[in-house]
Design an enzyme around this catalytic site. Structure first.
Site, PDB file in Angstrom:
ATOM      1  N   GLY A 160       6.462   4.209   4.735  1.00  0.00           N
ATOM      2  CA  GLY A 160       6.749   5.385   5.529  1.00  0.00           C
ATOM      3  C   GLY A 160       8.006   5.197   6.337  1.00  0.00           C
ATOM      4  N   GLY A 161       8.183   6.035   7.366  1.00  0.00           N
ATOM      5  CA  GLY A 161       9.374   5.958   8.185  1.00  0.00           C
ATOM      6  C   GLY A 161       9.485   4.643   8.925  1.00  0.00           C
ATOM      7  CG  PHE A 162       6.749   1.230  11.262  1.00  0.00           C
ATOM      8  CD1 PHE A 162       6.766   1.303  12.645  1.00  0.00           C
ATOM      9  CD2 PHE A 162       6.562  -0.010  10.669  1.00  0.00           C
ATOM     10  CE1 PHE A 162       6.602   0.158  13.415  1.00  0.00           C
ATOM     11  CE2 PHE A 162       6.403  -1.142  11.428  1.00  0.00           C
ATOM     12  CZ  PHE A 162       6.426  -1.067  12.818  1.00  0.00           C
ATOM     13  N   GLY A 163       8.344   1.643   7.801  1.00  0.00           N
ATOM     14  CA  GLY A 163       8.627   0.576   6.856  1.00  0.00           C
ATOM     15  C   GLY A 163       7.459   0.409   5.906  1.00  0.00           C
ATOM     16  CE  LYS A 181       2.910   1.628  10.770  1.00  0.00           C
ATOM     17  NZ  LYS A 181       2.680   2.792  11.685  1.00  0.00           N
ATOM     18  CG  LEU A 200      -1.958  -1.110   1.319  1.00  0.00           C
ATOM     19  CD1 LEU A 200      -2.655  -1.075   2.671  1.00  0.00           C
ATOM     20  CD2 LEU A 200      -2.971  -0.994   0.196  1.00  0.00           C
ATOM     21  CG  ASP A 231       4.950  12.405  12.485  1.00  0.00           C
ATOM     22  OD1 ASP A 231       5.142  13.539  11.996  1.00  0.00           O
ATOM     23  OD2 ASP A 231       5.223  11.359  11.878  1.00  0.00           O
TER      24      ASP A 231
END
Length: 830
Positions: free
Chosen positions: A515-518, A534, A512, A631
């Site tokens: 982002g910064g997480f993965g 995620k 999908l 954030d």
């Protein structure tokens, strides 16, 4: 004073001037007077009485204000309609026990008086009590209760109710104990908002604007107002409600004498209870009336209830349907609902459906009997062809009394924790339909039960080994999770193989975004449930601590405007979060795209903004924890199938405990363009830094433009600066894109709505944190129509490049990494 905001401050901490040259005792004897510049102070130094000028005004008023704590907060004004234009005022106390306020040093006309006394005094004394009550009593008598006072200021309230003060009506004299707002912070004359008790039918608490009810606290059920979301009793307040032949009155007393508390009606209509916090040197909100959409009087019309946690605000009661379905499709619920089958005139078979846990409907046209049982109440309603609903009058001691409604049931809302059950009359045909439905469902359940038994017996034999293996995997997963967290995460632990199969081996076709997480993947479990996964990337700047943080925080949060965490997967080096799937992706997917932005019409944009505000209010104030998101941005707001907003991504969130309002960090993480100045520069974060981010988000949603990347070459302004410039030039509507401006301008109501949201957005992005409103006030301002304070210039309103070093900061720039539009920045000490 971080819990107060500009919209409230004007009447909560009123600045005034009083030139005090003499302070007398707490009493005035006959023949004595108080001149401008002289005051009397109560015995415990809690309150002071004298002359003052409100705000920036130079006119003079006789009033009472807090002395020892919350100094300067005015609670009562004598001559609120007739100011004295200079400092010539004098308060005389006659030998007949009458207080007379005169101008010109006592030589001119009477400006105000305490009017007639209840009985002639023998030795009158005027005294300022430590309760804030200014009384006239007979000096020879010992005061035991209010009835012994010859006159008291508590009988003539202005905009404030103090402990021991009454709201209601004296049914003998006809005197109303109603508090009324000031016209403005500079003018204590009666404003347009008032709070009191409506004695019609069964009495109820109401807030009015002029003669129009805008909020209803509901009727008293023996424990609380049915419109109160707070549990009673509590360890802070003792509430009293009296309804007899002499009066209908509500009052509160403090169980802790060290606490200062008062109820106030603000000039803008903001009304609620406020407590003084000495460590914050200000008033903080304990409870605010009209804080959400369901508090708007009769928002859903008759025979419908409002629910802040539902898919829609308004839903028809069982046995009813929308009166005008076309209006409901445009989110206009004011027409309410009508019966699915018409009620007969006391026809046989009519009955009741129970509506659980609600604020009871408007009781101004109701009927009641204190001595009737609930069973007799039901029969009374059945026999009366005009009766539409009934319930217990008093819920204490198992319930007693009878309360009946006739006609439309208006202003219901769900209160899962404190609401009361209501029994609504429905037609015989509807009850018959429900009985057939239950019988049919019962027959189907029996058939399904028989089939299920056969299937289960077979499945037990075939699936025993599989179940044992799965249980072992689940146990091991939970054990790993506990070892990792040193605590029970209270979340389902998903098997890695299950997630891998659900995402087709984490195929790019199922991806999908990232982002910064993965990366984030779409998946489908074996039972058909669609999920979002995620997966923590090994190269992610958001590491194990952010993963743990998100799991621990969001697992404890439940709100319709927060994305729901279904579970997690911790296996080997794998760290994954499993969320409910949001089919409409994130908010930025729509608002920054020329074609997709048309899906979000103006009503939907307003709906999205208000939903995000409610979610943030829950994080800051209403959840079990106090959460700072850190954030908040459009890409972290997801949209469900109905385009309802849900705040996501809690990896950077922090929990505040107790009275903590601010924290600092040496590791600033977030997104430039959304960061508040105090956070980006000094590492300070609080609820007010979240509110700055929310203000940026509001202006981006309304304009369809990004704050970062928007640049005006002629002025060097980013989006915040551009909006500020338009606001100062009174061209706020030019924020709307040109191709939509003409359409918007044709709807005056929409124009006012957009301008109001722009106004609120600017209040949220003000440079100084103390100037920004808190979220409860933001929600109130978004949903109301009262006057708003003027905003001050926003922070970071000029576009600039982020320097590699900043000599004014105690931190040096370490690294900056961008993934999409997400910028994560770490600072380390020099």
């Amino acid at each position: 004073m971080d819990s107060l905001t500009l919209v409230l401050t004007s009447s909560l901490m009123l600045c005034f001037s009083v030139v005090s040259t003499t302070s007398l005792l707490d009493t005035i004897a006959p023949g004595q007077s108080i001149r401008d510049g002289e005051t009397i102070i109560s015995t415990g130094r809690s309150f002071e009485l004298g002359f003052f000028s409100p705000g920036t005004s130079s006119t003079r008023y006789l009033g009472i204000w807090y002395k020892k704590y919350a100094a300067g907060t005015v609670v009562w004004v004598a001559n609120r309609e007739t100011p004295i234009l200079d400092r010539s005022g004098v308060l005389n106390f006659t030998r007949q026990g009458v207080l007379l306020l005169l101008r010109d040093g006592g030589k001119s006309d009477v400006v105000w008086s305490s009017a007639n006394l209840t009985k002639p005094p023998k030795n009158p004394t005027a005294q300022l009590l430590d309760s804030g009550n200014f009384v006239v009593r007979d000096g020879n008598s010992k005061i035991s209760n209010d009835g012994d006072y010859l006159w008291q200021s508590f009988d003539y309230p202005t905009d404030t109710t103090l402990p021991g003060m009454k709201l209601g009506r004296n049914l003998v004299t006809g005197r109303d104990w109603t508090i009324t707002s000031w016209k403005s912070p500079n003018n204590p004359a009666r404003g347009e908002f008032s709070l009191g008790i409506d004695p019609r039918g069964y009495p109820q608490l109401v807030l009015k604007q002029g003669n129009t009810t805008i909020y209803r606290g509901g009727s008293w059920n023996g424990v609380r107002w049915t419109g109160s979301p707070r549990q009673q009793p509590n360890p802070v307040y003792d509430y009293r409600f009296v309804f007899d032949d002499k009066e209908v009155a509500f009052s509160f007393d403090l169980l802790n004498d060290s606490l200062l508390s008062r109820m106030v009606v603000n000039p803008t209509g903001a009304t609620g209870r406020f407590n003084w916090k000495d460590d914050k040197h200000g008033w903080v909100i304990y409870y605010l009336m009209g804080a959400d959409q369901c508090d708007i009087f009769a928002k859903c019309g008759p025979s419908a209830k409002c629910d802040m946690d539902g898919t829609n605000y308004c839903n028809c009661l069982d046995g009813f349907k929308p009166g005008s379905p076309g209006d409901w499709s445009t989110r206009d619920w004011s027409g309410g609902c009508t019966t699915t089958a018409p009620l007969g005139y006391c026809k046989k078979g009519e009955g009741f459906v129970r509506v659980q846990r609600v604020k009871l409907p408007d009781t101004s046209g109701s009927w009641f009997d204190r001595n009737m049982s609930l069973r007799d109440c039901k029969q009374k309603c059945l026999k009366n062809c005009s009766c539409t609903a009934y319930t217990s009058l008093d819920i204490t001691r198992g319930g007693s009394g009878c309360l009946l409604w006739f006609g439309g049931l208006v202003d219901l809302r769900s209160f899962p924790d404190t609401g009361q059950d209501l029994y609504v009359k429905v037609a015989a045909s509807y009850l018959g339909f429900m009985k057939k439905k239950k019988r049919k469902a019962g027959g189907m359940r029996i058939a399904m039960l028989i089939c299920s038994i056969a299937v289960v017996v077979t499945a037990i034999v075939l699936g025993w080994r599989l179940c044992v293996r799965k249980m072992k995997q689940r146990y091991q997963g939970k054990k790993r999770a506990k070892n990792y967290d040193n605590d029970d995460l209270e979340l389902p632990i998903f098997d890695f193989t299950m997630i891998r199969n659900a995402t087709d081996g984490f195929s790019d076709d199922y991806k999908l975004g990232e982002g910064g997480f993965g990366p984030v993947y779409r998946g489908t479990l074996c039972d058909g449930q669609v999920i979002a996964v995620k997966r923590l990337s090994m190269s992610s700047g958001q590491g194990l601590e952010e993963f743990k943080n998100e799991v621990v925080l969001i697992s404890k949060l439940q709100h319709r405007n927060l994305v729901r965490l279904l579970g997690c997967c911790i296996e080997g080096a794998e760290r994954m979060l499993i969320y409910e799937y949001m089919p409409n992706k994130s908010l930025d997917y729509f608002i920054f795209d020329e074609s997709r932005s048309k899906v979000l019409d103006w009503q939907r944009r307003i709906h999205v903004i208000e939903g995000i505000a409610r979610g943030l209010l829950y994080l800051h104030q209403d959840s079990r924890l106090r959460i700072i998101h850190r954030d908040l941005k459009v890409s972290n707001v997801l949209l469900d199938i109905d385009l309802n907003p849900k705040i996501s991504d809690f990896g950077m969130a922090r929990m505040f405990g107790g009275d903590q309002t601010e924290a600092s960090t040496n590791r600033v993480m977030g997104t430039f363009g959304y960061m508040a100045p105090e956070y980006a520069i000094d590492g300070l974060f609080s609820m007010k830094s979240d509110i700055f981010s929310f203000g940026v988000l509001v202006l981006e949603v309304l304009s369809g433009r990004k704050n970062r990347g928007f640049f005006t070459s002629d002025h060097g302004l980013n989006l915040l600066g551009h909006v500020w410039k338009l606001w100062m030039e009174e061209k706020a509507l030019e924020l709307v894109k040109e191709d939509q401006r003409q359409l918007v301008a044709a709807d005056s109501r929409l124009v006012a709505l957009i301008k109001r949201h722009i106004h609120v957005g600017l209040l949220c992005v003000q440079q100084e944190p103390d100037d920004r409103p808190n979220m409860s006030t933001v929600v109130l301002m978004l949903g109301g129509d009262g006057k708003l304070p003027e905003p001050k210039p926003p922070g970071f309103f000029a576009e600039r490049k982020v320097p590699e070093t900043d000599s004014s900061s105690s931190y040096s720039y370490y690294k900056s990494r961008s993934i999409g539009e997400i910028t994560v920045t770490d600072y380390i000490p020099r």
